[in-house]
Design a protein around this motif. Structure first.
Motif, mmCIF file in Angstrom:
data_model
loop_
_atom_site.group_PDB
_atom_site.id
_atom_site.type_symbol
_atom_site.label_atom_id
_atom_site.label_comp_id
_atom_site.label_asym_id
_atom_site.label_seq_id
_atom_site.Cartn_x
_atom_site.Cartn_y
_atom_site.Cartn_z
ATOM 1 N N HIS A 216 39.942 46.152 38.669
ATOM 2 C CA HIS A 216 39.756 47.015 38.800
ATOM 3 C C HIS A 216 40.283 47.150 40.232
ATOM 4 O O HIS A 216 39.423 48.622 39.864
ATOM 5 C CB HIS A 216 38.619 47.267 37.566
ATOM 6 C CG HIS A 216 38.531 47.344 36.259
ATOM 7 N ND1 HIS A 216 39.424 47.343 35.183
ATOM 8 C CD2 HIS A 216 37.892 45.926 35.676
ATOM 9 C CE1 HIS A 216 39.481 47.322 34.326
ATOM 10 N NE2 HIS A 216 38.000 46.354 33.997
ATOM 11 N N LEU A 217 40.834 46.502 40.831
ATOM 12 C CA LEU A 217 40.728 47.628 42.072
ATOM 13 C C LEU A 217 42.135 47.726 42.413
ATOM 14 O O LEU A 217 43.058 47.028 41.713
ATOM 15 C CB LEU A 217 40.611 46.565 42.982
ATOM 16 C CG LEU A 217 39.033 45.768 43.571
ATOM 17 C CD1 LEU A 217 38.667 45.167 44.052
ATOM 18 C CD2 LEU A 217 38.632 47.143 43.715
ATOM 19 N N GLU B 162 31.994 44.241 42.207
ATOM 20 C CA GLU B 162 31.672 43.552 41.979
ATOM 21 C C GLU B 162 31.896 42.891 40.461
ATOM 22 O O GLU B 162 33.013 44.534 39.516
ATOM 23 C CB GLU B 162 30.428 44.362 40.620
ATOM 24 C CG GLU B 162 28.812 43.781 41.458
ATOM 25 C CD GLU B 162 28.252 42.236 42.194
ATOM 26 O OE1 GLU B 162 28.277 41.866 40.895
ATOM 27 O OE2 GLU B 162 28.326 42.599 42.938
ATOM 28 N N ILE B 163 32.621 41.838 39.992
ATOM 29 C CA ILE B 163 33.556 41.422 39.444
ATOM 30 C C ILE B 163 32.748 40.848 37.927
ATOM 31 O O ILE B 163 32.172 40.076 38.309
ATOM 32 C CB ILE B 163 34.888 40.444 39.606
ATOM 33 C CG1 ILE B 163 35.323 40.801 41.244
ATOM 34 C CG2 ILE B 163 35.996 39.664 38.465
ATOM 35 C CD1 ILE B 163 35.984 41.932 41.078
ATOM 36 N N GLU B 164 32.600 42.013 36.668
ATOM 37 C CA GLU B 164 31.745 41.399 35.793
ATOM 38 C C GLU B 164 32.845 40.741 34.814
ATOM 39 O O GLU B 164 33.759 41.768 34.391
ATOM 40 C CB GLU B 164 30.777 42.614 35.570
ATOM 41 C CG GLU B 164 29.826 42.448 36.674
ATOM 42 C CD GLU B 164 29.155 40.788 35.914
ATOM 43 O OE1 GLU B 164 29.292 40.070 35.369
ATOM 44 O OE2 GLU B 164 28.018 40.646 37.712
ATOM 45 N N ASP B 165 32.575 39.468 33.805
ATOM 46 C CA ASP B 165 33.014 39.890 32.753
ATOM 47 C C ASP B 165 32.290 38.917 32.116
ATOM 48 O O ASP B 165 31.807 38.184 31.256
ATOM 49 C CB ASP B 165 33.928 38.187 32.942
ATOM 50 C CG ASP B 165 34.900 38.038 32.045
ATOM 51 O OD1 ASP B 165 35.310 38.510 30.858
ATOM 52 O OD2 ASP B 165 35.266 36.353 32.250
ATOM 53 N N LYS C 32 31.579 40.313 29.202
ATOM 54 C CA LYS C 32 31.692 39.850 27.704
ATOM 55 C C LYS C 32 31.297 38.110 27.493
ATOM 56 O O LYS C 32 30.777 37.486 26.319
ATOM 57 C CB LYS C 32 32.118 40.201 27.375
ATOM 58 C CG LYS C 32 32.515 41.301 26.883
ATOM 59 C CD LYS C 32 31.998 41.905 25.424
ATOM 60 C CE LYS C 32 31.983 43.312 25.299
ATOM 61 N NZ LYS C 32 32.904 44.183 25.289
ATOM 62 N N ASN C 33 32.692 37.302 28.228
ATOM 63 C CA ASN C 33 32.372 36.314 27.789
ATOM 64 C C ASN C 33 32.464 35.120 29.002
ATOM 65 O O ASN C 33 32.514 33.643 29.169
ATOM 66 C CB ASN C 33 33.845 35.817 27.403
ATOM 67 C CG ASN C 33 34.613 36.560 27.703
ATOM 68 O OD1 ASN C 33 34.817 36.700 29.174
ATOM 69 N ND2 ASN C 33 36.006 36.949 27.496
ATOM 70 N N LYS C 34 32.189 35.543 29.932
ATOM 71 C CA LYS C 34 31.743 34.756 31.647
ATOM 72 C C LYS C 34 32.967 33.807 31.466
ATOM 73 O O LYS C 34 32.904 32.773 32.217
ATOM 74 C CB LYS C 34 30.820 33.882 31.186
ATOM 75 C CG LYS C 34 29.303 34.707 30.654
ATOM 76 C CD LYS C 34 28.736 35.789 32.072
ATOM 77 C CE LYS C 34 27.261 35.973 31.855
ATOM 78 N NZ LYS C 34 26.730 36.880 33.286
ATOM 79 N N LYS C 35 34.190 34.497 31.597
ATOM 80 C CA LYS C 35 34.987 33.290 32.019
ATOM 81 C C LYS C 35 35.599 33.671 33.612
ATOM 82 O O LYS C 35 35.988 32.327 33.849
ATOM 83 C CB LYS C 35 36.131 33.928 30.957
ATOM 84 C CG LYS C 35 36.063 33.053 29.875
ATOM 85 C CD LYS C 35 37.159 33.287 28.817
ATOM 86 C CE LYS C 35 37.110 32.310 27.362
ATOM 87 N NZ LYS C 35 38.171 32.065 26.153
ATOM 88 N N LEU C 36 35.644 34.110 34.009
ATOM 89 C CA LEU C 36 35.760 35.152 35.339
ATOM 90 C C LEU C 36 34.524 34.494 36.382
ATOM 91 O O LEU C 36 33.289 34.913 35.679
ATOM 92 C CB LEU C 36 36.210 36.046 35.658
ATOM 93 C CG LEU C 36 37.266 36.292 35.605
ATOM 94 C CD1 LEU C 36 38.050 38.394 35.476
ATOM 95 C CD2 LEU C 36 38.787 35.932 36.694
ATOM 96 N N ARG C 37 34.835 33.299 37.012
ATOM 97 C CA ARG C 37 34.158 33.560 38.194
ATOM 98 C C ARG C 37 34.236 32.823 40.100
ATOM 99 O O ARG C 37 35.472 33.111 39.659
ATOM 100 C CB ARG C 37 33.934 31.784 37.915
ATOM 101 C CG ARG C 37 32.990 31.691 36.597
ATOM 102 C CD ARG C 37 31.441 30.148 36.774
ATOM 103 N NE ARG C 37 32.097 29.319 37.715
ATOM 104 C CZ ARG C 37 32.728 27.769 36.751
ATOM 105 N NH1 ARG C 37 32.939 28.547 35.724
ATOM 106 N NH2 ARG C 37 33.235 26.752 37.531
ATOM 107 N N TRP C 38 33.886 33.344 41.027
ATOM 108 C CA TRP C 38 33.915 33.290 41.809
ATOM 109 C C TRP C 38 33.434 31.799 42.241
ATOM 110 O O TRP C 38 32.771 31.382 42.015
ATOM 111 C CB TRP C 38 33.180 34.261 42.935
ATOM 112 C CG TRP C 38 33.776 35.332 42.935
ATOM 113 C CD1 TRP C 38 33.260 36.379 42.297
ATOM 114 C CD2 TRP C 38 34.913 35.821 43.426
ATOM 115 N NE1 TRP C 38 34.632 38.231 42.379
ATOM 116 C CE2 TRP C 38 34.941 37.064 43.522
ATOM 117 C CE3 TRP C 38 36.011 35.500 44.120
ATOM 118 C CZ2 TRP C 38 35.969 38.564 44.008
ATOM 119 C CZ3 TRP C 38 37.104 35.893 44.969
ATOM 120 C CH2 TRP C 38 36.989 37.577 44.465
#
Lengths: 241, 241
Positions: free
Chosen positions: B80-81, B118-121, B123-129
């Motif tokens: 969202h950037l 903050e990158i939040e995913d 719902k399904n926690k698929k995105l990770r740093w």
DNA sequence: TCAAAAGTGTTCAGGGTACACCCATGC
DNA sequence: GCATGGGTGTACCCTGAACACTTTTGA
């Protein structure tokens, strides 16, 4: 971020069925060096839109062929040479760049010595070596591609010993220096240049001299590819001209 | 060289009808910096072939969309950037790189600061740093793409002042230094680093200090984008760290 | 002997590198 | 007052840059 978004990011992990496909091409900027001129091998465009304009040599990517293999194929078909220095530069994907439809192209550049490699297109004279400084308008977005590749070449030439690809196997230090001066568009001090090259220890003194000149003949050297590759591995090389 | 060959070089100047077409994708290596760690934003693959493996965020190129616009779209959908630092690196075209069919991909890398974005995913926690050092196997050829992009980033970071994209607008010189040390994997002398930065004259002293630390607060600076662009135009900038 | 290009050393300045201690603040 | 990180100056070396004359060969 919601699930829909995550899915969209990974659209191509579901299936490739029905997805939009593209023409992909490879365009080669073939640089050659000849008598103190940096030239590019160009072809007269046969498209009515670009009548009289020059274009890079290129072709569509074939099925089962990588981009690099396609670039080598184009190079071989154009010059009948193999083992030519070849490097990928950038993808160009502007919407209207090709009049017949969408084509995404990958620019590669190559280096070769002109004098030892006669490129003849005797039948129809469409292939020409053109000095880089004399090229203005070209077909497609090929001027932009050429400029990008030329800038990449200049940067690379300062950082890596790739200039030897533009010279015959045996060359004099003066030839090497004027190659750098021509391509980079600068002048270099002869003594400083020689000291620099000497310190790099990448040249082999062939104990030979020019024999076709009407003045004092220059000593000839060749590039020591093995020593270069070793110094890459050990990370000991600090080139930078 | 005969006429047939010349025609072949210019196959795509006749017509694009019936030519082989390709899936084209864009894969983004999104680098983020956070508390002395260089991280990459990755997604868990949902393909059975790559179960448990991580992959870059990417998507197929859409009709009427340039590669850069596609990369921006992927970035926006993921983070969202907008206005994120973004650079094309290389095309990957190995034949078997995608299990579902031929896909030619263009690698881009981006730089952003993690803490402020903050990158939040949720719902399904698929995105990770994931810290770059902790990534080994990945889906597709994404490890190779990541390595290539990381090397490009390291080279670019030494040559251009792009590190500021990984930091908040206001930063201390120590933050900047440890960014360089982390990304490049080297240690730098504090006094020499500061003298260097000072001589470049690209930082604006904000006359502010940290206020959330329990020791002597550091002075804060910001990057002078305008002065940087001016010095690019005049060619006066010699960066090189 | 002359023309034409090859080859060769030294000096100086500026930047990179190595190095150790005092300072400001919060607790 | 002490712990924690912030901030500062100097000496040396090496590399890059500037600079002009002698040497070798062919004609």
């Amino acid at each position: 971020m919601n699930k829909a978004t995550t899915d969209q990011i990974n659209r191509y992990t579901q299936s490739l069925e029905g997805s939009t496909m593209f023409n992909v091409s490879v365009d080669c900027v073939i640089f050659g060096y000849d008598q103190s001129h940096l030239k590019v091998l160009l072809v007269e465009s046969d498209m009515p839109q670009f009548k009289g304009k020059l274009s890079l040599v290129g072709d569509l990517l074939s099925e089962g062929e990588t981009l690099r293999v396609a670039a080598k194929r184009i190079l071989y078909n154009t010059t009948h040479l193999k083992d030519v220095y070849l490097e990928q530069v950038e993808a160009f994907s502007a919407i209207g760049r090709h009049p017949y439809g969408r084509v995404i192209t990958l620019a590669y550049y190559s280096l070769l010595m002109i004098s030892e490699n006669e490129i003849e297109d005797a039948k129809n004279k469409k292939l020409r070596w053109v000095p880089v400084g004399e090229i203005d308008e070209m077909a497609f977005d090929h001027k932009e591609i050429l400029d990008t590749c030329y800038n990449t070449l200049k940067k690379k030439l300062r950082e890596c010993p790739i200039g030897f690809n533009l010279l015959p196997n045996k060359f004099s230090l003066n030839q090497l220096q004027s190659l750098y001066e021509t391509v980079l568009g600068i002048t270099l001090d002869k003594r400083n240049f020689r000291r620099k090259l000497n310190s790099l220890d990448l040249l082999i003194d062939l104990n030979e001299s020019q024999d076709d000149v009407k003045h004092r003949p220059a000593k000839l050297y060749r590039f020591d590819q093995e020593k270069y590759e070793q110094s890459i591995e050990t990370g000991s090389l600090v080139f930078e001209i």
